[in-house]
Design an enzyme around this catalytic site. Sequence first.
Site, PDB file in Angstrom:
ATOM      1  N   GLY A  49       0.805  -1.220   0.000  1.00  0.00           N
ATOM      2  CA  GLY A  49       0.000   0.000   0.000  1.00  0.00           C
ATOM      3  C   GLY A  49       0.829   1.257   0.000  1.00  0.00           C
ATOM      4  N   ASN A  51       1.404   3.492  -2.469  1.00  0.00           N
ATOM      5  CA  ASN A  51       1.180   4.470  -3.529  1.00  0.00           C
ATOM      6  C   ASN A  51       0.768   5.827  -2.968  1.00  0.00           C
ATOM      7  OD1 ASN A  51      -1.406   2.842  -3.063  1.00  0.00           O
ATOM      8  ND2 ASN A  51      -2.193   4.672  -4.131  1.00  0.00           N
ATOM      9  N   THR A  52       0.479   5.887  -1.651  1.00  0.00           N
ATOM     10  CA  THR A  52       0.054   7.148  -1.051  1.00  0.00           C
ATOM     11  C   THR A  52       0.298   7.096   0.450  1.00  0.00           C
ATOM     12  OG1 THR A  52      -1.808   8.710  -0.890  1.00  0.00           O
ATOM     13  CG2 THR A  52      -2.315   6.377  -0.616  1.00  0.00           C
ATOM     14  N   GLY A  53       0.111   8.234   1.131  1.00  0.00           N
ATOM     15  CA  GLY A  53       0.147   8.288   2.583  1.00  0.00           C
ATOM     16  C   GLY A  53       1.445   7.844   3.214  1.00  0.00           C
ATOM     17  N   ILE A  54       1.337   7.217   4.398  1.00  0.00           N
ATOM     18  CA  ILE A  54       2.544   6.836   5.126  1.00  0.00           C
ATOM     19  C   ILE A  54       3.276   5.687   4.445  1.00  0.00           C
ATOM     20  CG2 ILE A  54       1.695   7.695   7.335  1.00  0.00           C
ATOM     21  CD1 ILE A  54       1.126   4.820   8.155  1.00  0.00           C
ATOM     22  N   GLY A  55       2.583   4.886   3.659  1.00  0.00           N
ATOM     23  CA  GLY A  55       3.257   3.821   2.928  1.00  0.00           C
ATOM     24  C   GLY A  55       4.222   4.383   1.899  1.00  0.00           C
ATOM     25  N   TYR A 204     -13.514  -2.271  11.531  1.00  0.00           N
ATOM     26  CA  TYR A 204     -12.168  -1.682  11.480  1.00  0.00           C
ATOM     27  C   TYR A 204     -11.373  -2.021  12.733  1.00  0.00           C
ATOM     28  CZ  TYR A 204      -8.410   1.771  11.307  1.00  0.00           C
ATOM     29  OH  TYR A 204      -7.172   2.383  11.309  1.00  0.00           O
TER      30      TYR A 204
END
Length: 327
Positions: A49, A51-55, A204
């Site tokens: 994951g 492709n964006t954010g903290i990843g 979640y």
Amino acid sequence: MSLWSHIRLVYIWRMLGIIVYEFGTNFFGLRRKVKTDKKLNGQVVVVTGANTGIGKETAYQMTLREAKVYIGCRDVKKGETAVNEIQSMNPKADIKLLKLDLSSLQSVRHFAKELSQLESKVDILINNAGVMACPELQTEDGFEMQFGTNHLGHFLLTLHLVPLLKKSPAARVVTVSACAYKCGQIHLNNINLRNGDYHPLIAYTQSKLANILFSRELANRLRHTQVKTYALGPGVIDTDLKRHVEKVDETKGKGFMERHLMMTPFMGSQTTLYCALDEGLADETGYFYDNCRRIDYMIAEANDYKTAKALWELSEDLVKLEDHLRI
């Protein structure tokens, strides 16, 4: 009476505590940063994951430390954009994209096979990808989307990569959970929350508690190997993860919450990097970390080894784990 009605008061009380802690540490600038300048010198790092954010930030930081980075992304186009952006920020970045849809067990198996054909070992696996508070949906294999993606997908991926991790002299498996695990329960008798028991936040928090129990049980099963495991809560971050919780008007600037109460992806990646890189954690395994420190006091559900073992065995059955990968 629905499951949500039964646990609402406990959930709300615990969630209020999380909100006060998370937003308070962000607002008052109490978040820690990774201190180590450790170089990875070509070590193989896998980030899901990214492709964006903290990843994406984690993958970028790993390239700065001279790692060979593979990012697994469901959306190939977005993944390619992320790779290009990272290479523009670090022209020396050794980074490759492989397609990975964690909501598809077939995709997970294909990713692991493809990676094993490219590399003889994996040094760091970062189980980062996730979905939060989505409507009631099912994965390709018929599991509740959040449990299936956040837990089962990473469970299967990790076990497929254990043979490669064992070939590293000092491998680490870092699983991104969330402090919302404190509101979670593992519903072994209705793991997919069917028959009216589904609620986006119940699903979640169950998946995030499952991440922690998985990391604990993995540590127990790999205790005689050089593979160490870590679970963490990254904090409240301004990323796309919250897309199911609130609608964002991209024509407007960031509001007060995004500017003052949520972390940037850079700050949000710090505990992940801490678990993956800090030399002081080399002899630790199976613990939970938050704000770049180990957390020893946790809710009883997160220390329930009986549930951890039962969840592991259920997960093996659900993903139809191959016999040679059982540990």
